[in-house]
Design a protein around this motif. Structure first.
Motif, PDB file in Angstrom:
ATOM      1  N   ALA A 135      32.896  22.574  -8.194  1.00  0.00           N
ATOM      2  CA  ALA A 135      33.514  24.110  -7.580  1.00  0.00           C
ATOM      3  C   ALA A 135      34.893  24.076  -7.463  1.00  0.00           C
ATOM      4  CB  ALA A 135      32.722  24.255  -6.100  1.00  0.00           C
ATOM      5  N   PRO A 136      35.485  25.239  -7.873  1.00  0.00           N
ATOM      6  CA  PRO A 136      36.957  25.238  -7.703  1.00  0.00           C
ATOM      7  C   PRO A 136      37.468  25.201  -6.378  1.00  0.00           C
ATOM      8  CG  PRO A 136      36.045  27.154  -9.228  1.00  0.00           C
ATOM      9  CD  PRO A 136      34.908  26.398  -8.665  1.00  0.00           C
ATOM     10  N   ALA A 137      36.714  25.563  -5.447  1.00  0.00           N
ATOM     11  CA  ALA A 137      37.184  25.401  -3.894  1.00  0.00           C
ATOM     12  C   ALA A 137      36.160  25.849  -2.955  1.00  0.00           C
ATOM     13  CB  ALA A 137      38.634  26.387  -3.753  1.00  0.00           C
ATOM     14  N   LEU A 138      35.699  24.951  -2.114  1.00  0.00           N
ATOM     15  CA  LEU A 138      34.659  25.258  -1.266  1.00  0.00           C
ATOM     16  C   LEU A 138      35.877  26.239  -0.155  1.00  0.00           C
ATOM     17  CD1 LEU A 138      32.324  22.357  -0.437  1.00  0.00           C
ATOM     18  CD2 LEU A 138      31.846  24.643  -1.553  1.00  0.00           C
ATOM     19  N   ASN A 139      35.148  27.171   0.608  1.00  0.00           N
ATOM     20  CA  ASN A 139      35.991  27.964   1.402  1.00  0.00           C
ATOM     21  C   ASN A 139      36.184  27.151   2.606  1.00  0.00           C
ATOM     22  OD1 ASN A 139      36.069  30.062   3.491  1.00  0.00           O
ATOM     23  ND2 ASN A 139      35.923  31.337   1.744  1.00  0.00           N
ATOM     24  N   SER A 140      37.130  27.361   3.132  1.00  0.00           N
ATOM     25  CA  SER A 140      37.462  26.620   4.296  1.00  0.00           C
ATOM     26  C   SER A 140      36.920  27.102   5.420  1.00  0.00           C
ATOM     27  CB  SER A 140      39.191  26.848   4.812  1.00  0.00           C
ATOM     28  OG  SER A 140      39.326  28.228   4.907  1.00  0.00           O
ATOM     29  N   ASN A 141      36.074  28.125   5.582  1.00  0.00           N
ATOM     30  CA  ASN A 141      35.316  28.409   6.690  1.00  0.00           C
ATOM     31  C   ASN A 141      33.768  28.178   6.473  1.00  0.00           C
ATOM     32  OD1 ASN A 141      37.341  29.819   8.020  1.00  0.00           O
ATOM     33  ND2 ASN A 141      37.191  31.775   6.729  1.00  0.00           N
ATOM     34  N   VAL A 142      33.438  27.420   5.694  1.00  0.00           N
ATOM     35  CA  VAL A 142      32.004  27.074   5.316  1.00  0.00           C
ATOM     36  C   VAL A 142      31.552  26.073   6.813  1.00  0.00           C
ATOM     37  CG1 VAL A 142      32.238  26.512   3.141  1.00  0.00           C
ATOM     38  CG2 VAL A 142      32.567  24.587   4.783  1.00  0.00           C
ATOM     39  N   GLY A 143      32.111  25.780   7.606  1.00  0.00           N
ATOM     40  CA  GLY A 143      31.720  25.365   8.955  1.00  0.00           C
ATOM     41  C   GLY A 143      31.222  26.384   9.960  1.00  0.00           C
ATOM     42  N   LEU A 144      31.379  27.832   9.733  1.00  0.00           N
ATOM     43  CA  LEU A 144      31.132  28.689  10.327  1.00  0.00           C
ATOM     44  C   LEU A 144      29.497  29.053  10.015  1.00  0.00           C
ATOM     45  CD1 LEU A 144      34.298  31.123  10.320  1.00  0.00           C
ATOM     46  CD2 LEU A 144      33.387  29.554  12.165  1.00  0.00           C
ATOM     47  N   ILE A 145      29.115  28.551   8.867  1.00  0.00           N
ATOM     48  CA  ILE A 145      27.782  28.832   8.383  1.00  0.00           C
ATOM     49  C   ILE A 145      26.906  28.082   9.251  1.00  0.00           C
ATOM     50  CG2 ILE A 145      26.202  28.889   6.582  1.00  0.00           C
ATOM     51  CD1 ILE A 145      28.574  28.722   4.614  1.00  0.00           C
ATOM     52  N   ARG A 146      25.977  28.833  10.089  1.00  0.00           N
ATOM     53  CA  ARG A 146      24.937  28.345  11.017  1.00  0.00           C
ATOM     54  C   ARG A 146      23.692  28.939  10.689  1.00  0.00           C
ATOM     55  NH1 ARG A 146      27.496  24.812  13.543  1.00  0.00           N
ATOM     56  NH2 ARG A 146      29.819  24.943  14.393  1.00  0.00           N
ATOM     57  N   GLY A 147      22.796  28.398  11.253  1.00  0.00           N
ATOM     58  CA  GLY A 147      21.366  28.726  10.960  1.00  0.00           C
ATOM     59  C   GLY A 147      20.328  27.836  10.404  1.00  0.00           C
ATOM     60  N   VAL A 148      18.960  28.487  10.296  1.00  0.00           N
ATOM     61  CA  VAL A 148      18.203  27.667   9.745  1.00  0.00           C
ATOM     62  C   VAL A 148      17.762  28.262   8.343  1.00  0.00           C
ATOM     63  CG1 VAL A 148      15.494  26.941  10.259  1.00  0.00           C
ATOM     64  CG2 VAL A 148      17.295  27.277  12.185  1.00  0.00           C
ATOM     65  N   VAL A 149      17.523  27.145   7.451  1.00  0.00           N
ATOM     66  CA  VAL A 149      16.864  27.181   6.133  1.00  0.00           C
ATOM     67  C   VAL A 149      15.897  26.308   5.943  1.00  0.00           C
ATOM     68  CG1 VAL A 149      17.504  27.445   3.697  1.00  0.00           C
ATOM     69  CG2 VAL A 149      19.184  28.293   5.284  1.00  0.00           C
ATOM     70  N   CYS A 150      14.596  26.595   5.572  1.00  0.00           N
ATOM     71  CA  CYS A 150      13.502  25.930   5.359  1.00  0.00           C
ATOM     72  C   CYS A 150      13.395  25.068   6.650  1.00  0.00           C
ATOM     73  CB  CYS A 150      13.717  25.079   4.113  1.00  0.00           C
ATOM     74  SG  CYS A 150      14.045  25.974   2.725  1.00  0.00           S
ATOM     75  N   GLY A 151      13.511  25.604   7.852  1.00  0.00           N
ATOM     76  CA  GLY A 151      13.010  24.998   9.126  1.00  0.00           C
ATOM     77  C   GLY A 151      13.991  23.883   9.587  1.00  0.00           C
ATOM     78  N   ILE A 152      15.133  23.869   8.853  1.00  0.00           N
ATOM     79  CA  ILE A 152      16.162  22.926   9.389  1.00  0.00           C
ATOM     80  C   ILE A 152      17.732  23.341   9.593  1.00  0.00           C
ATOM     81  CG2 ILE A 152      17.515  20.851   8.251  1.00  0.00           C
ATOM     82  CD1 ILE A 152      15.200  20.381   6.545  1.00  0.00           C
ATOM     83  N   ARG A 153      18.271  23.257  10.557  1.00  0.00           N
ATOM     84  CA  ARG A 153      19.716  23.702  10.769  1.00  0.00           C
ATOM     85  C   ARG A 153      20.579  23.140   9.876  1.00  0.00           C
ATOM     86  NH1 ARG A 153      19.504  26.985  14.670  1.00  0.00           N
ATOM     87  NH2 ARG A 153      21.609  27.242  14.965  1.00  0.00           N
ATOM     88  N   VAL A 154      21.437  24.226   9.204  1.00  0.00           N
ATOM     89  CA  VAL A 154      22.326  23.930   8.093  1.00  0.00           C
ATOM     90  C   VAL A 154      23.489  22.997   8.673  1.00  0.00           C
ATOM     91  CG1 VAL A 154      21.625  25.741   6.458  1.00  0.00           C
ATOM     92  CG2 VAL A 154      23.494  26.000   8.064  1.00  0.00           C
ATOM     93  N   GLU A 155      23.756  23.205   9.754  1.00  0.00           N
ATOM     94  CA  GLU A 155      24.867  22.398  10.614  1.00  0.00           C
ATOM     95  C   GLU A 155      24.747  21.054  10.840  1.00  0.00           C
ATOM     96  OE1 GLU A 155      23.243  25.340  13.777  1.00  0.00           O
ATOM     97  OE2 GLU A 155      23.664  25.407  11.414  1.00  0.00           O
ATOM     98  N   ASP A 156      23.287  20.767  10.785  1.00  0.00           N
ATOM     99  CA  ASP A 156      22.816  19.493  11.077  1.00  0.00           C
ATOM    100  C   ASP A 156      22.469  18.552   9.943  1.00  0.00           C
ATOM    101  OD1 ASP A 156      22.932  20.056  13.722  1.00  0.00           O
ATOM    102  OD2 ASP A 156      21.073  20.434  14.078  1.00  0.00           O
ATOM    103  N   ILE A 157      22.622  19.128   8.579  1.00  0.00           N
ATOM    104  CA  ILE A 157      22.184  18.281   7.404  1.00  0.00           C
ATOM    105  C   ILE A 157      23.329  17.513   7.194  1.00  0.00           C
ATOM    106  CG2 ILE A 157      21.852  18.496   5.113  1.00  0.00           C
ATOM    107  CD1 ILE A 157      20.810  21.400   5.480  1.00  0.00           C
ATOM    108  N   GLU A 158      22.843  16.103   7.221  1.00  0.00           N
ATOM    109  CA  GLU A 158      23.747  14.913   6.866  1.00  0.00           C
ATOM    110  C   GLU A 158      24.488  14.674   5.498  1.00  0.00           C
ATOM    111  OE1 GLU A 158      22.710  11.532   8.866  1.00  0.00           O
ATOM    112  OE2 GLU A 158      22.294  12.433  10.721  1.00  0.00           O
ATOM    113  N   ASP A 159      23.414  14.940   4.432  1.00  0.00           N
ATOM    114  CA  ASP A 159      23.892  14.883   3.114  1.00  0.00           C
ATOM    115  C   ASP A 159      24.768  15.689   2.773  1.00  0.00           C
ATOM    116  OD1 ASP A 159      23.700  15.367   0.246  1.00  0.00           O
ATOM    117  OD2 ASP A 159      22.775  13.353   0.401  1.00  0.00           O
TER     118      ASP A 159
END
Length: 112
Positions: free
Chosen positions: A60-84
């Motif tokens: 990817a050319p550049a991940l956006n610097s605001n990705v830390g603001l993406i919060r919520g649940v996808v497939c029953g898992i909180r995206v901010e808690d995913i370790e990988d």
């Protein structure tokens, strides 16, 4: 399971995203804008990308610097808690596409 997800061809995922957003009345241009905001890819690059999800995100050319603001649940898992890190990036993309399909305004999706 993660390894299998990482090897999905991006082009196949892109087709599914396009079908999802169009079915919900959104446009491919909006999808391009959302995925481009996350990754830095241009619309042309998104349409012609050849490779799996691992290659898509590592190149990817550049991940956006605001990705830390993406919060919520996808497939029953909180995206901010995913370790990988790679799985988290994939789920961020899923979350943004879900928000687009649900009718959220672009300014909110792009964390503006």
């Amino acid at each position: 399971m993660s390894e299998r997800v990482f090897t999905y061809p991006f082009a196949d995922i892109w087709k599914l995203y396009v079908a999802k957003v169009e079915r919900k009345g959104r446009t491919v241009a909006e999808l391009e804008q959302v995925v481009g905001w996350l990754t830095g890819y241009s619309p042309a690059q998104l349409h012609t990308f050849e490779g799996d999800l691992r290659v898509f995100f590592t190149g990817a050319p550049a991940l956006n610097s605001n990705v830390g603001l993406i919060r919520g649940v996808v497939c029953g898992i909180r995206v901010e808690d995913i370790e990988d890190p790679l799985m988290q990036q994939i789920r961020w993309m899923d979350k943004l596409v879900d928000e687009l399909a649900r009718g959220r305004k672009l300014a909110g999706i792009l964390r503006a």
